[in-house]
Design an enzyme around this catalytic site. Structure first.
Site, PDB file in Angstrom:
ATOM      1  N   LYS A   1       0.734  -1.391   0.003  1.00  0.00           N
ATOM      2  CA  LYS A   1       0.208   0.277   0.317  1.00  0.00           C
ATOM      3  C   LYS A   1       0.944   1.403  -0.073  1.00  0.00           C
ATOM      4  O   LYS A   1       2.068   1.479   0.741  1.00  0.00           O
ATOM      5  CB  LYS A   1      -0.745  -0.103   1.381  1.00  0.00           C
ATOM      6  CG  LYS A   1      -2.129   0.764   1.684  1.00  0.00           C
ATOM      7  CD  LYS A   1      -2.872   0.921   2.765  1.00  0.00           C
ATOM      8  CE  LYS A   1      -3.923   1.940   2.248  1.00  0.00           C
ATOM      9  NZ  LYS A   1      -4.823   1.210   4.041  1.00  0.00           N
TER      10      LYS A   1
ATOM     11  N   SER B   1      -9.785   1.316   3.064  1.00  0.00           N
ATOM     12  CA  SER B   1      -9.387   2.345   2.406  1.00  0.00           C
ATOM     13  C   SER B   1      -7.167   1.466   1.450  1.00  0.00           C
ATOM     14  O   SER B   1      -7.085   2.455   0.602  1.00  0.00           O
ATOM     15  CB  SER B   1      -8.520   3.302   3.254  1.00  0.00           C
ATOM     16  OG  SER B   1      -7.035   2.641   4.082  1.00  0.00           O
TER      17      SER B   1
ATOM     18  N   SER C   1     -10.276  -1.295   7.293  1.00  0.00           N
ATOM     19  CA  SER C   1      -8.967  -0.859   5.860  1.00  0.00           C
ATOM     20  C   SER C   1      -8.701  -2.445   5.298  1.00  0.00           C
ATOM     21  O   SER C   1      -8.436  -2.240   4.299  1.00  0.00           O
ATOM     22  CB  SER C   1      -7.880  -0.112   5.998  1.00  0.00           C
ATOM     23  OG  SER C   1      -9.220   1.813   5.722  1.00  0.00           O
TER      24      SER C   1
END
Lengths: 80, 468
Positions: B81, B158, B182
């Site tokens: 990420k 996310s 997330s």
């Protein structure tokens, strides 16, 4: 549907906020103000009548929750 | 490189690499081809680190040929990420104000994966600032990510890129982060196995801070067993992260039944808060776990104002983390207006508000510990619905629920989401939905044991999205 220009959220939007569960879901604003029991219709007429902001509602929910006096915060300072 | 190989779980890739049947360089080239071709189409990747990946793969191959075996991640390509610092490579936090940000050091997770012999393929998309101030829909990102099962739908957030890239086999595995949902949300929407470790299990050094007391980093993989292998490489104390625990994780894959394991299931109101068509999938999952020998009974979450507590903690810490962005006015550069305003609102919280939330959080922690005296793990649907349309307002989608996600994150407990079936969606596959398995603090072993047993008895995690 929340407009970004609004300063308050509706009850439905609060519910979405709480459940969103997306790292900081939409929603903190809603999460601050909501909990499961408040989803019941009419459960919190006071809040609606008084037109509290989401922040005020969130604060009220936290302040209404009984916290034993001896409860330390979840983090504590430790001397090293 | 055939698609069949790229879709293999890490455990299988690792065996083939160790046995000399699979070349890390060829595997890396295979993933790079796919990442370059499909990554932009899905919006799953922000930066592809092709040269670095090939260099690391060649090094892994040289070491393996010389008989130096680093472990099960040796030669395995992965993505992270884009909130993890990588030396000399852009780290955008998914947000326009940081689109050109470059750090001169690697985050601890990136360093540990490199030391384990992993191959960094690229930096994966995410909701800007991990959604710190809230956001309107899946487009709240420098690079919005669509769902490989239906590209009109959102990959979840996310950790959007890690979810999409992992299920579409653009990477061998990925690293996501969770503050409040997330990892579990994109895992459920994309149909991957995503593990949120115990708070402190994995160092956050070099990761964007949103909430210092709630942020966690964890693996997102195509099988639960892979999460164990990756967590083993990540876990352990790091002097650079004062929140990290001296708790290594030696992973031992379970092989037996679940006899003697006590599982508690959380009741959810599907009619009110989700898609009732998915309820039978949850019941089927509970049935499967019973058949595997587990004792499965209903668990009752203790009553707390979970949402307001989690919201207050994250909002206050998030406003502090992005204080400069907010005060400078650059917050206006964020993609999503709701995010811009939400971050600013955190500034209005008072210190007593925050401390009160943290005192209630202590009670939540104690309440959850009590729940785990009755159960070894607690089950719930990861979400009560499948992936929503890309542009759909999230306030329409996330309508409420038991509070198990907030409870687990407030208490810092580990949880995994594994696919438990497919709901209505495009033919022939439909859209995946996850089963969440939460354990007590530092008991990822039980979480992975239950998830592993479930995946040996089912094949949901092996399904592939129709993306080409």
């Amino acid at each position: 549907m929340t407009s970004n220009s609004k300063s308050k959220l509706t009850r439905r939007q609060f519910a979405g906020a709480v459940a969103a569960g997306l790292a900081a879901p939409g929603l903190f604003s809603g999460a601050l103000a909501q909990e499961k029991k408040e989803e019941k219709p009419g459960a919190s007429p006071h809040a609606q009548q008084q037109g509290e902001s989401f922040l005020e509602r969130g604060r009220r929910r936290l302040r209404e929750f009984p916290v034993p006096a001896e409860t330390e915060p979840a983090f504590i300072f430790r001397v090293k | 490189m055939s698609e069949e190989i790229l879709y293999l779980p890490v455990a299988e890739l690792s065996q083939r690499i160790r046995g000399g049947a699979l070349s890390p360089v060829e595997l890396t080239e295979g993933y790079l081809d796919r990442l370059e071709k499909l990554g932009p189409k899905l919006g799953a990747v922000i930066t592809i680190t092709k040269e670095l990946a090939l260099e690391q793969a060649r090094q892994a191959e040289r070491e393996l040929n010389a008989g130096r075996y680093r472990g099960p991640l040796h030669g395995i390509p992965f993505g992270v990420k884009d909130l993890l610092a990588t030396r000399g490579i852009k780290t955008t936090w998914g947000a326009p104000p940081y689109r050109d940000q470059v750090f001169d050091y690697d985050g601890t997770v990136v360093r540990r994966l490199r030391e384990a012999g992993g191959v960094l393929l690229g930096k994966l998309s995410m909701i800007e600032l991990a959604g710190g101030g809230g956001y309107t829909n899946g487009n709240a990102s420098l690079v919005p990510t669509v769902n490989p099962w239906d590209t009109t739908r959102w990959a979840g957030g996310s950790s959007s890129g890690p979810g999409a890239a992992t299920v579409a086999a653009l990477v061998g595995f990925s690293i996501g982060s969770e503050t409040w949902g997330s990892i579990l949300t994109p895992s459920s929407f994309c149909g991957v196995s995503g593990l949120r470790p115990t708070y402190g299990r994995v160092s956050r050094f070099g990761a964007m801070a949103l909430s210092w007391t709630m942020d966690k980093l964890g693996p997102m993989c195509r099988a639960a067993e892979d999460c164990g292998l990756v967590l083993e490489a990540l876990a352990g104390y790091d002097p650079n992260d004062p929140g990290s625990a001296d708790a290594p994780f030696p992973y031992k894959p379970g092989r037996g039944s679940l006899r003697g394991v006590r599982l508690g299931w959380i009741r959810e109101d599907w009619e009110k808060n989700g898609d009732p068509a998915l309820a039978p999938l949850y019941q089927d999952a509970l049935g499967t776990l019973r058949q595997l020998g587990a004792a499965v009974g209903e668990a009752k979450l203790p009553e707390f104002p979970y949402g307001p507590v989690a919201g207050t903690v994250i909002s206050a810490e998030g406003a502090a983390a992005f204080d400069e962005l907010i005060r400078s006015g650059r917050v206006k550069e964020l993609v999503d207006e709701r995010q811009q305003k939400g971050l600013g609102r955190g500034m209005q919280l008072s210190a007593p508000d925050y401390i009160r939330a943290m005192r209630i959080r202590r009670l939540v922690q104690e309440g959850m510990a009590k729940l785990f005296e009755e159960f070894d793990a607690v089950l719930s649907p990861s979400l009560l619905f499948t992936a929503n349309r890309m542009e759909q307002d999230l306030n329409e989608v996330f309508r409420g629920g038991s509070g198990i996600g907030a409870a687990g994150n407030l208490a810092g407990l580990p949880a995994i989401s594994v696919p438990m079936g497919f709901g209505p969606g495009p033919e022939p596959s439909g859209l995946p939905v996850g089963l969440s398995i939460m354990g007590k603090a530092f008991d990822e072993g039980t979480v992975l044991r239950v998830a592993g047993a479930y995946q040996r008895a089912t094949d949901w995690h092996t399904r592939r999205p129709p993306i080409t």
